[in-house]
Design a protein around this motif. Sequence first.
Motif, PDB file in Angstrom:
ATOM      1  N   ILE A 144       8.842   5.916  -0.077  1.00  0.00           N
ATOM      2  CA  ILE A 144       7.484   5.635   0.428  1.00  0.00           C
ATOM      3  C   ILE A 144       7.141   4.181   0.099  1.00  0.00           C
ATOM      4  O   ILE A 144       6.002   3.826  -0.186  1.00  0.00           O
ATOM      5  CB  ILE A 144       6.433   6.624  -0.135  1.00  0.00           C
ATOM      6  N   ALA A 145       8.195   3.346   0.099  1.00  0.00           N
ATOM      7  CA  ALA A 145       7.984   1.899  -0.043  1.00  0.00           C
ATOM      8  C   ALA A 145       7.680   1.376   1.366  1.00  0.00           C
ATOM      9  O   ALA A 145       6.750   1.851   2.007  1.00  0.00           O
ATOM     10  CB  ALA A 145       9.209   1.270  -0.670  1.00  0.00           C
ATOM     11  N   THR A 159       6.267  -3.040  -8.724  1.00  0.00           N
ATOM     12  CA  THR A 159       5.280  -3.345  -9.765  1.00  0.00           C
ATOM     13  C   THR A 159       5.103  -2.087 -10.618  1.00  0.00           C
ATOM     14  O   THR A 159       4.380  -1.157 -10.244  1.00  0.00           O
ATOM     15  CB  THR A 159       3.927  -3.738  -9.108  1.00  0.00           C
ATOM     16  N   THR A 198      -0.956  10.579   5.710  1.00  0.00           N
ATOM     17  CA  THR A 198       0.478  10.248   5.635  1.00  0.00           C
ATOM     18  C   THR A 198       1.106  10.840   4.379  1.00  0.00           C
ATOM     19  O   THR A 198       2.229  11.358   4.411  1.00  0.00           O
ATOM     20  CB  THR A 198       0.671   8.720   5.635  1.00  0.00           C
ATOM     21  N   GLY A 254       8.158   3.449  -4.384  1.00  0.00           N
ATOM     22  CA  GLY A 254       6.911   2.919  -3.840  1.00  0.00           C
ATOM     23  C   GLY A 254       5.753   3.564  -4.558  1.00  0.00           C
ATOM     24  O   GLY A 254       5.814   4.744  -4.955  1.00  0.00           O
ATOM     25  N   CYS A 255       4.693   2.770  -4.757  1.00  0.00           N
ATOM     26  CA  CYS A 255       3.500   3.337  -5.406  1.00  0.00           C
ATOM     27  C   CYS A 255       2.251   2.711  -4.788  1.00  0.00           C
ATOM     28  O   CYS A 255       1.326   2.318  -5.481  1.00  0.00           O
ATOM     29  CB  CYS A 255       3.568   3.114  -6.917  1.00  0.00           C
ATOM     30  N   LYS A 309      -2.018 -11.075   4.317  1.00  0.00           N
ATOM     31  CA  LYS A 309      -2.090  -9.830   3.544  1.00  0.00           C
ATOM     32  C   LYS A 309      -2.794 -10.062   2.208  1.00  0.00           C
ATOM     33  O   LYS A 309      -3.589  -9.239   1.751  1.00  0.00           O
ATOM     34  CB  LYS A 309      -0.670  -9.286   3.317  1.00  0.00           C
ATOM     35  N   GLY A 344      -0.603   2.909  -1.236  1.00  0.00           N
ATOM     36  CA  GLY A 344      -1.619   3.851  -0.775  1.00  0.00           C
ATOM     37  C   GLY A 344      -1.050   5.220  -0.446  1.00  0.00           C
ATOM     38  O   GLY A 344      -1.568   6.243  -0.907  1.00  0.00           O
ATOM     39  N   GLY A 386       5.518  11.304   8.011  1.00  0.00           N
ATOM     40  CA  GLY A 386       4.101  11.061   7.704  1.00  0.00           C
ATOM     41  C   GLY A 386       3.289  11.866   8.709  1.00  0.00           C
ATOM     42  O   GLY A 386       3.683  12.971   9.060  1.00  0.00           O
ATOM     43  N   PHE A 387       2.173  11.302   9.219  1.00  0.00           N
ATOM     44  CA  PHE A 387       1.460  12.042  10.277  1.00  0.00           C
ATOM     45  C   PHE A 387       1.989  11.669  11.646  1.00  0.00           C
ATOM     46  O   PHE A 387       2.405  12.518  12.421  1.00  0.00           O
ATOM     47  CB  PHE A 387      -0.059  11.838  10.202  1.00  0.00           C
ATOM     48  N   PRO A 416       9.213   0.074   5.407  1.00  0.00           N
ATOM     49  CA  PRO A 416      10.356   0.326   6.311  1.00  0.00           C
ATOM     50  C   PRO A 416      11.515  -0.641   6.061  1.00  0.00           C
ATOM     51  O   PRO A 416      12.656  -0.330   6.399  1.00  0.00           O
ATOM     52  CB  PRO A 416       9.769   0.089   7.703  1.00  0.00           C
ATOM     53  N   PRO A 460       4.635   8.753  12.883  1.00  0.00           N
ATOM     54  CA  PRO A 460       5.501   9.904  13.100  1.00  0.00           C
ATOM     55  C   PRO A 460       5.379  10.950  11.985  1.00  0.00           C
ATOM     56  O   PRO A 460       4.956  10.636  10.880  1.00  0.00           O
ATOM     57  CB  PRO A 460       6.902   9.306  13.099  1.00  0.00           C
ATOM     58  N   VAL A 508      11.905  -0.905 -10.024  1.00  0.00           N
ATOM     59  CA  VAL A 508      13.099  -1.090  -9.189  1.00  0.00           C
ATOM     60  C   VAL A 508      12.768  -2.033  -8.042  1.00  0.00           C
ATOM     61  O   VAL A 508      11.655  -2.028  -7.515  1.00  0.00           O
ATOM     62  CB  VAL A 508      13.612   0.274  -8.635  1.00  0.00           C
ATOM     63  N   ASP A 509      13.743  -2.877  -7.711  1.00  0.00           N
ATOM     64  CA  ASP A 509      13.640  -3.660  -6.484  1.00  0.00           C
ATOM     65  C   ASP A 509      14.478  -2.920  -5.441  1.00  0.00           C
ATOM     66  O   ASP A 509      15.712  -2.937  -5.505  1.00  0.00           O
ATOM     67  CB  ASP A 509      14.161  -5.081  -6.696  1.00  0.00           C
ATOM     68  N   ALA A 545       8.646   6.117   7.738  1.00  0.00           N
ATOM     69  CA  ALA A 545       8.599   5.155   8.854  1.00  0.00           C
ATOM     70  C   ALA A 545      10.001   4.643   9.114  1.00  0.00           C
ATOM     71  O   ALA A 545      10.769   4.455   8.164  1.00  0.00           O
ATOM     72  CB  ALA A 545       7.680   3.992   8.508  1.00  0.00           C
TER      73      ALA A 545
HETATM   74  P1  NDP Z   1       1.678  -0.168   0.585  1.00  0.00           P
HETATM   75  O1  NDP Z   1       1.902  -1.595   0.915  1.00  0.00           O
HETATM   76  O2  NDP Z   1       0.340   0.293   0.112  1.00  0.00           O
HETATM   77  O3  NDP Z   1       2.750   0.307  -0.512  1.00  0.00           O
HETATM   78  C1  NDP Z   1       4.083  -0.050  -0.465  1.00  0.00           C
HETATM   79  C2  NDP Z   1       4.678   0.206  -1.828  1.00  0.00           C
HETATM   80  O4  NDP Z   1       6.083  -0.116  -1.766  1.00  0.00           O
HETATM   81  C3  NDP Z   1       4.075  -0.653  -2.925  1.00  0.00           C
HETATM   82  O5  NDP Z   1       3.993   0.120  -4.093  1.00  0.00           O
HETATM   83  C4  NDP Z   1       5.106  -1.772  -3.070  1.00  0.00           C
HETATM   84  O6  NDP Z   1       5.170  -2.353  -4.343  1.00  0.00           O
HETATM   85  C5  NDP Z   1       6.378  -0.999  -2.841  1.00  0.00           C
HETATM   86  N1  NDP Z   1       7.460  -1.903  -2.465  1.00  0.00           N
HETATM   87  C6  NDP Z   1       7.474  -2.837  -1.484  1.00  0.00           C
HETATM   88  N2  NDP Z   1       8.632  -3.496  -1.493  1.00  0.00           N
HETATM   89  C7  NDP Z   1       9.370  -2.975  -2.503  1.00  0.00           C
HETATM   90  C8  NDP Z   1      10.647  -3.240  -3.026  1.00  0.00           C
HETATM   91  N3  NDP Z   1      11.441  -4.191  -2.511  1.00  0.00           N
HETATM   92  N4  NDP Z   1      11.079  -2.505  -4.073  1.00  0.00           N
HETATM   93  C9  NDP Z   1      10.306  -1.534  -4.623  1.00  0.00           C
HETATM   94  N5  NDP Z   1       9.085  -1.241  -4.181  1.00  0.00           N
HETATM   95  C10 NDP Z   1       8.617  -1.947  -3.124  1.00  0.00           C
HETATM   96  O7  NDP Z   1       2.131   0.660   1.892  1.00  0.00           O
HETATM   97  P2  NDP Z   1       1.566   2.066   2.363  1.00  0.00           P
HETATM   98  O8  NDP Z   1       1.497   2.982   1.201  1.00  0.00           O
HETATM   99  O9  NDP Z   1       0.396   1.845   3.232  1.00  0.00           O
HETATM  100  O10 NDP Z   1       2.763   2.546   3.334  1.00  0.00           O
HETATM  101  C11 NDP Z   1       3.940   3.140   2.789  1.00  0.00           C
HETATM  102  C12 NDP Z   1       4.862   3.538   3.934  1.00  0.00           C
HETATM  103  O11 NDP Z   1       4.223   4.516   4.761  1.00  0.00           O
HETATM  104  C13 NDP Z   1       5.233   2.390   4.870  1.00  0.00           C
HETATM  105  O12 NDP Z   1       6.595   2.526   5.208  1.00  0.00           O
HETATM  106  C14 NDP Z   1       4.375   2.633   6.090  1.00  0.00           C
HETATM  107  O13 NDP Z   1       4.954   2.107   7.269  1.00  0.00           O
HETATM  108  C15 NDP Z   1       4.371   4.149   6.122  1.00  0.00           C
HETATM  109  N6  NDP Z   1       3.264   4.740   6.895  1.00  0.00           N
HETATM  110  C16 NDP Z   1       3.574   5.794   7.707  1.00  0.00           C
HETATM  111  C17 NDP Z   1       2.580   6.404   8.444  1.00  0.00           C
HETATM  112  C18 NDP Z   1       2.903   7.635   9.238  1.00  0.00           C
HETATM  113  O14 NDP Z   1       1.977   8.303   9.717  1.00  0.00           O
HETATM  114  N7  NDP Z   1       4.153   8.012   9.408  1.00  0.00           N
HETATM  115  C19 NDP Z   1       1.180   5.925   8.422  1.00  0.00           C
HETATM  116  C20 NDP Z   1       0.956   4.881   7.454  1.00  0.00           C
HETATM  117  C21 NDP Z   1       1.979   4.302   6.748  1.00  0.00           C
HETATM  118  P3  NDP Z   1       4.108  -3.488  -4.819  1.00  0.00           P
HETATM  119  O15 NDP Z   1       2.990  -2.714  -5.393  1.00  0.00           O
HETATM  120  O16 NDP Z   1       4.851  -4.302  -5.798  1.00  0.00           O
HETATM  121  O17 NDP Z   1       3.730  -4.271  -3.582  1.00  0.00           O
END
Ligand code: NDP
Length: 419
Positions: A83-84, A36, A366, A8-9, A308, A11, A160-161, A86, A163, A60-61, A107
């Motif tokens: 950190i992709a 991406t 987070t 994941g890359c 979105k 926020g 994260g924060f 859930p 949870p 990676v997917d 998450a």
């Molecule tokens: P974003 O949507 O900003 O980022 C998600 C990233 O995951 C993107 O880089 C996305 O790629 C990548 N991704 C999604 N699907 C796939 C896939 N199939 N294969 C590879 N990469 C993938 O989410 P956030 O950064 O906001 O959140 C990340 C995680 O943190 C989530 O699980 C969210 O629930 C959790 N979270 C937890 C909190 C806590 O306090 N515990 C608070 C906030 C968030 P692409 O760029 O291509 O879309």
Amino acid sequence: MSRVLVIGCGGVASVAIQKCCQADEVFTELCIASRTKEKCDALAEKLRGKTKTVLTTAKVDADDVNQLIQLINDYKPDLVMNIALPYQDLTIMDACLACGVNYMDTANYEPEDTDDPQWRAIYEKRCKEEGFSAYFDYSWQWAYRKKFEDAGLTALLGCGFDPGVTQAYCAHALKHEFDQIDTIDILDCNGGDHGYAFATNFNPEINLREVSAPGSYWENGHWVEIPPMAIKREYKFDQVGDKDMYLLHHEEIESLAKTIPGVKRIRFFMTFGQSYLDHMRCLEDVGMLSTTPIQYNGQEIVPIQFLKALLPDPASLGPRTKGKTNIGCIFTGVKDGKEKTYYIYNVCDHQECYHEVGSQAISYTTGVPAMCGALMMLTGKWIRPGVYTVEEFDPDPFLEALDRYGLPRSESHDPELVD
Ligand code: NDP
């Protein structure tokens, strides 16, 4: 000396990765892998020359276990930080098991397609048995306990924060402040203003699903479920001021109900402004929060995914968001035979986060705990075969790391309580 694979890359990941690079004596090599790859390359480029961490990137997917296994076997990390989203929790856990690597995420699992009949049958049974109807719950990942134990691997869930830190606050309260915790109120306040009428602070799909779901809390050994936003309270938050907050279901309640002995009530409140609530209700009423695909001009569209695409990217809110977050836990209970109250929380400034890592405080609050959790695992402090939530480990080194890496705690022994 360690090699870490971050999946994941977005926020949160971009904050976690930048913070890992600040601790380059531990995070010596790091691969950023996501769907991406361009986003991974851009972040690696931004960090080049600013850290000793050796950065590489990969595409990676993460829905595809075989792709994950190949990547993990090629890179041979000591830890995979998921950190992709859930949706990918189970595929990444499967790949970690197949490759013999420790795992962590931020998450708990929920499916992307909540209409999948196989998932739905299990979900409906769980709703009846447990008494709460959120799409996410721990059962899917707790089912991996024996597999991780047998493999001698650690899986850390929800670091994260909230949870995450909120559970470490509970473990800290139990270890240092109370003999018996009676009630826990988790308060999540975002006093930030980004100037948009409507935007979400993290992934809109995950955020809107969470907020539009019925609320629930744990009381006297069972769940009490209420309609969305049915319980409202006002609270005066340190360094933020008076805010309206609403009772939500939240994932850490489920684990805390099991791990805090004898706890009588656990509630979670989050602040929302009226504009956010009005927009959300309207979007829900017209079907824009639905995950069920519809046909439009011969094309299949998932309404919430289309929404979105229209909403501001949470990663772009950084420069615009001003104000502070205040997240923490208020406890009541008993110490040395006397009743007492205790509040532990963190206050985080959106603009300070932006100046440090280029994002707002929600991603920061987070991403920093994700990095600190990884630090605990890589330094052997939080390594124990099995699947664990944050409160099951020693909170002391984790809270010290949070103090040091940007999320210092504040405390009150005479807090205003929530009625
Ligand atoms: P974003 O949507 O900003 O980022 C998600 C990233 O995951 C993107 O880089 C996305 O790629 C990548 N991704 C999604 N699907 C796939 C896939 N199939 N294969 C590879 N990469 C993938 O989410 P956030 O950064 O906001 O959140 C990340 C995680 O943190 C989530 O699980 C969210 O629930 C959790 N979270 C937890 C909190 C806590 O306090 N515990 C608070 C906030 C968030 P692409 O760029 O291509 O879309």
